[in-house]
Design a protein around this motif. Structure first.
Motif, PDB file in Angstrom:
ATOM      1  N   LEU A  80       0.483  -1.359  -0.084  1.00  0.00           N
ATOM      2  CA  LEU A  80      -0.270   0.325   0.028  1.00  0.00           C
ATOM      3  C   LEU A  80       0.294   0.990  -0.176  1.00  0.00           C
ATOM      4  CD1 LEU A  80      -3.103   1.421   0.295  1.00  0.00           C
ATOM      5  CD2 LEU A  80      -2.671   1.214   2.583  1.00  0.00           C
ATOM      6  N   GLY A  81       1.721   1.367   0.417  1.00  0.00           N
ATOM      7  CA  GLY A  81       2.800   2.900   0.801  1.00  0.00           C
ATOM      8  C   GLY A  81       2.671   3.343   1.697  1.00  0.00           C
ATOM      9  N   TYR A  82       1.993   3.003   2.836  1.00  0.00           N
ATOM     10  CA  TYR A  82       1.077   3.998   3.777  1.00  0.00           C
ATOM     11  C   TYR A  82       0.981   3.252   4.744  1.00  0.00           C
ATOM     12  CZ  TYR A  82      -2.955   4.569   2.356  1.00  0.00           C
ATOM     13  OH  TYR A  82      -4.071   4.684   1.346  1.00  0.00           O
ATOM     14  N   ASP A  83       1.215   3.727   6.128  1.00  0.00           N
ATOM     15  CA  ASP A  83       0.278   2.857   7.863  1.00  0.00           C
ATOM     16  C   ASP A  83      -1.166   3.742   7.784  1.00  0.00           C
ATOM     17  OD1 ASP A  83       2.004   1.098   8.402  1.00  0.00           O
ATOM     18  OD2 ASP A  83       3.027   2.418   9.057  1.00  0.00           O
ATOM     19  N   PRO A  84      -2.360   2.848   7.071  1.00  0.00           N
ATOM     20  CA  PRO A  84      -3.603   2.759   7.360  1.00  0.00           C
ATOM     21  C   PRO A  84      -3.855   3.819   8.878  1.00  0.00           C
ATOM     22  CG  PRO A  84      -3.922   0.911   5.967  1.00  0.00           C
ATOM     23  CD  PRO A  84      -2.526   1.094   6.983  1.00  0.00           C
ATOM     24  N   LYS A  85      -4.842   4.848   9.161  1.00  0.00           N
ATOM     25  CA  LYS A  85      -4.829   4.932  10.653  1.00  0.00           C
ATOM     26  C   LYS A  85      -7.038   4.691  11.196  1.00  0.00           C
ATOM     27  CE  LYS A  85      -1.993   9.046   9.412  1.00  0.00           C
ATOM     28  NZ  LYS A  85      -1.852  10.625   9.441  1.00  0.00           N
ATOM     29  N   PRO A  86      -6.559   5.245  12.524  1.00  0.00           N
ATOM     30  CA  PRO A  86      -8.169   4.535  12.158  1.00  0.00           C
ATOM     31  C   PRO A  86      -9.440   6.094  12.134  1.00  0.00           C
ATOM     32  CG  PRO A  86      -6.694   5.043  14.311  1.00  0.00           C
ATOM     33  CD  PRO A  86      -5.700   5.628  13.332  1.00  0.00           C
ATOM     34  N   VAL A  87     -10.247   4.692  11.841  1.00  0.00           N
ATOM     35  CA  VAL A  87     -10.991   6.317  11.388  1.00  0.00           C
ATOM     36  C   VAL A  87     -11.626   6.743  12.182  1.00  0.00           C
ATOM     37  CG1 VAL A  87     -12.639   4.415  12.814  1.00  0.00           C
ATOM     38  CG2 VAL A  87     -13.719   5.118  10.627  1.00  0.00           C
ATOM     39  N   ALA A  88     -11.811   7.118  13.354  1.00  0.00           N
ATOM     40  CA  ALA A  88     -11.786   8.049  14.801  1.00  0.00           C
ATOM     41  C   ALA A  88     -11.216   9.433  14.298  1.00  0.00           C
ATOM     42  CB  ALA A  88     -11.880   7.730  15.948  1.00  0.00           C
ATOM     43  N   THR A  89      -9.952   8.983  13.753  1.00  0.00           N
ATOM     44  CA  THR A  89      -8.671  10.466  13.286  1.00  0.00           C
ATOM     45  C   THR A  89      -9.053  10.765  11.962  1.00  0.00           C
ATOM     46  OG1 THR A  89      -6.777   8.725  12.735  1.00  0.00           O
ATOM     47  CG2 THR A  89      -7.017   8.981  14.291  1.00  0.00           C
ATOM     48  N   ARG A  90      -9.955  10.255  10.869  1.00  0.00           N
ATOM     49  CA  ARG A  90     -10.376  10.728   9.748  1.00  0.00           C
ATOM     50  C   ARG A  90     -11.106  12.805   9.908  1.00  0.00           C
ATOM     51  NH1 ARG A  90     -15.048   9.070  11.599  1.00  0.00           N
ATOM     52  NH2 ARG A  90     -16.835   9.395  10.457  1.00  0.00           N
ATOM     53  N   PRO A  91     -10.023  13.239   8.516  1.00  0.00           N
ATOM     54  CA  PRO A  91     -10.898  14.831   8.708  1.00  0.00           C
ATOM     55  C   PRO A  91     -12.413  14.611   8.615  1.00  0.00           C
ATOM     56  CG  PRO A  91      -8.910  14.299   6.894  1.00  0.00           C
ATOM     57  CD  PRO A  91      -9.098  12.567   7.450  1.00  0.00           C
ATOM     58  N   GLN A  92     -12.199  16.101   9.378  1.00  0.00           N
ATOM     59  CA  GLN A  92     -13.966  15.958  10.045  1.00  0.00           C
ATOM     60  C   GLN A  92     -14.021  17.498  10.049  1.00  0.00           C
ATOM     61  OE1 GLN A  92     -16.611  14.139   8.892  1.00  0.00           O
ATOM     62  NE2 GLN A  92     -16.292  11.757  10.170  1.00  0.00           N
ATOM     63  N   PRO A  93     -14.356  18.145   8.502  1.00  0.00           N
ATOM     64  CA  PRO A  93     -15.332  17.744   7.390  1.00  0.00           C
ATOM     65  C   PRO A  93     -13.394  16.971   5.927  1.00  0.00           C
ATOM     66  CG  PRO A  93     -15.091  19.917   7.117  1.00  0.00           C
ATOM     67  CD  PRO A  93     -14.606  19.666   8.408  1.00  0.00           C
ATOM     68  N   PRO A  94     -14.439  16.315   5.074  1.00  0.00           N
ATOM     69  CA  PRO A  94     -12.834  15.393   4.334  1.00  0.00           C
ATOM     70  C   PRO A  94     -12.228  16.978   4.456  1.00  0.00           C
ATOM     71  CG  PRO A  94     -15.131  15.130   4.370  1.00  0.00           C
ATOM     72  CD  PRO A  94     -15.063  16.184   4.327  1.00  0.00           C
ATOM     73  N   GLY A  95     -12.326  18.035   3.555  1.00  0.00           N
ATOM     74  CA  GLY A  95     -11.551  18.959   2.744  1.00  0.00           C
ATOM     75  C   GLY A  95     -11.553  18.801   1.548  1.00  0.00           C
ATOM     76  N   SER A  96     -10.645  19.031   0.672  1.00  0.00           N
ATOM     77  CA  SER A  96      -9.894  19.607  -0.374  1.00  0.00           C
ATOM     78  C   SER A  96      -9.610  18.529  -0.944  1.00  0.00           C
ATOM     79  CB  SER A  96      -9.016  20.568  -0.513  1.00  0.00           C
ATOM     80  OG  SER A  96      -8.248  20.623  -0.488  1.00  0.00           O
ATOM     81  N   VAL A  97      -9.771  18.057  -1.959  1.00  0.00           N
ATOM     82  CA  VAL A  97      -9.777  16.656  -2.219  1.00  0.00           C
ATOM     83  C   VAL A  97      -8.201  16.731  -3.390  1.00  0.00           C
ATOM     84  CG1 VAL A  97     -10.350  15.262  -4.465  1.00  0.00           C
ATOM     85  CG2 VAL A  97     -11.924  15.931  -2.500  1.00  0.00           C
ATOM     86  N   PRO A  98      -7.829  15.739  -4.066  1.00  0.00           N
ATOM     87  CA  PRO A  98      -6.280  15.751  -4.030  1.00  0.00           C
ATOM     88  C   PRO A  98      -6.470  16.328  -5.817  1.00  0.00           C
ATOM     89  CG  PRO A  98      -5.785  14.129  -3.068  1.00  0.00           C
ATOM     90  CD  PRO A  98      -7.394  14.643  -2.544  1.00  0.00           C
ATOM     91  N   GLY A  99      -6.533  17.394  -7.289  1.00  0.00           N
ATOM     92  CA  GLY A  99      -6.855  17.358  -8.377  1.00  0.00           C
ATOM     93  C   GLY A  99      -7.765  18.129  -7.968  1.00  0.00           C
ATOM     94  N   GLY A 100      -8.892  18.459  -7.380  1.00  0.00           N
ATOM     95  CA  GLY A 100      -9.479  19.910  -6.780  1.00  0.00           C
ATOM     96  C   GLY A 100     -10.879  19.433  -6.235  1.00  0.00           C
ATOM     97  N   GLY A 101     -11.869  20.796  -5.910  1.00  0.00           N
ATOM     98  CA  GLY A 101     -12.917  19.938  -5.983  1.00  0.00           C
ATOM     99  C   GLY A 101     -12.835  19.699  -4.327  1.00  0.00           C
ATOM    100  N   THR A 102     -13.853  19.411  -3.845  1.00  0.00           N
ATOM    101  CA  THR A 102     -14.037  19.131  -2.162  1.00  0.00           C
ATOM    102  C   THR A 102     -14.534  17.959  -2.433  1.00  0.00           C
ATOM    103  OG1 THR A 102     -16.472  20.262  -2.079  1.00  0.00           O
ATOM    104  CG2 THR A 102     -14.592  21.636  -1.700  1.00  0.00           C
ATOM    105  N   ALA A 103     -15.222  16.963  -0.934  1.00  0.00           N
ATOM    106  CA  ALA A 103     -16.215  16.372  -0.364  1.00  0.00           C
ATOM    107  C   ALA A 103     -16.562  15.855   0.535  1.00  0.00           C
ATOM    108  CB  ALA A 103     -14.484  14.972  -0.129  1.00  0.00           C
ATOM    109  N   THR A 104     -17.768  14.961   0.005  1.00  0.00           N
ATOM    110  CA  THR A 104     -18.670  15.509   1.078  1.00  0.00           C
ATOM    111  C   THR A 104     -19.189  13.800   1.829  1.00  0.00           C
ATOM    112  OG1 THR A 104     -19.685  17.069   0.686  1.00  0.00           O
ATOM    113  CG2 THR A 104     -21.497  15.491   2.068  1.00  0.00           C
ATOM    114  N   GLU A 105     -18.660  13.809   3.381  1.00  0.00           N
ATOM    115  CA  GLU A 105     -18.940  12.135   3.597  1.00  0.00           C
ATOM    116  C   GLU A 105     -20.508  12.128   3.958  1.00  0.00           C
ATOM    117  OE1 GLU A 105     -16.688  10.731   6.163  1.00  0.00           O
ATOM    118  OE2 GLU A 105     -18.440  10.575   8.258  1.00  0.00           O
TER     119      GLU A 105
END
Length: 263
Positions: A80-105
């Motif tokens: 995978l190339g990195y260590d996944p983090k706990p779901v509780a630490t995910r950014p809230q709100p997600p913020g900007s998206v690589p390549g442009g735009g934003t995300a809504t959970e």
């Protein structure tokens, strides 16, 4: 006598509370802001799991086979190339998206089959596979992987299908892509190093995949990234390989994602 009585009355409430040591705001059943020492430990067995801690100090069990670069579930952090983090630490709100735009959970659900959490996202603009992978890393998870029928059926029934509350009707990138190894032909692989479950009841044996008939076909020699067909194109939501630089298929955007977390 009164002190003992008060203690017994309060005990049931203490048991269900979160206890903090050197912190007034505990986030776990026991939250220690400092070092931990255990003076006596019983001998373990060779099959015991191992305790590890992430960058935030959260303690968890890890299969000892993980130390060899893999795990009993087939998950491989080095691939995978990195260590996944706990779901509780995910950014809230997600913020900007690589390549442009934003995300809504849109929401998250946990599958008891592997205790993983799957979160659905709506993007404000379409995304290619490579930026989708980076978004998964940014969130601390990874593009959903489904190496067996049980997981794929659960994801489809609880995250993808209409009536789930998310209605991911558009094309959805997943974590299966083409890799190049020196001296070997390009090969498709799950980004976590997981292997497809084999169905040995067929002749020849087959993998529990959900590719549309004739796929993956690496059309034009440029395909390799995998997506779930949009519902209007394929009612069964089969899989298809596509050029990972594209942001649409059959004029339908790649603007919805599923990010998987290991807890």
């Amino acid at each position: 006598m009164k002190k003992a009585l008060y203690f017994l009355i309060g005990l049931p409430y203490v048991i269900h509370a979160q206890v903090g040591i050197n912190t007034p705001t505990p986030t776990k059943s026991l939250d220690i802001n400092g070092e931990l020492r255990i003076r006596t430990l019983n001998p373990g067995a060779s099959t015991d799991d191992i305790l590890s801690a992430d960058v935030n100090g959260n303690v968890r069990k890890v299969s000892r086979s993980d130390l060899n670069g893999g795990s009993s579930s087939g998950f491989n952090n080095s691939i995978l190339g990195y260590d996944p983090k706990p779901v509780a630490t995910r950014p809230q709100p997600p913020g900007s998206v690589p390549g442009g735009g934003t995300a809504t959970e849109l929401g998250c659900k946990k599958w008891s089959g592997n205790n993983h959490t799957y979160c659905a996202y709506q993007l404000s603009q379409a995304i290619n596979w490579f930026n989708a992978f980076s978004f998964g890393k940014q969130m601390g998870g990874y593009l959903v992987t489904m190496p067996n029928d049980a997981e794929r059926i659960w994801v489809n029934s609880n995250i993808v299908a209409s009536g789930t509350g998310y209605n991911l009707a558009n094309n959805v990138w997943i974590g299966f892509n083409k890799i190049q190894r020196p001296g070997n032909p390009d090969q498709l692989q799950w980004i976590t190093g997981e292997e497809f479950r084999i169905n040995w009841s067929t002749n020849p044996a087959t993998t529990e995949n959900w590719f549309n008939p004739g796929e993956p076909n690496n059309s034009g020699g440029v395909e390799g990234a995998t997506h779930i067909f949009a519902g209007s194109v394929n009612a069964e939501r089969k899989w298809n390989d596509l050029n990972g630089t594209l942001t649409a298929n059959s004029s339908i955007s790649m603007n919805q994602l599923i990010i998987e977390f290991n807890e």
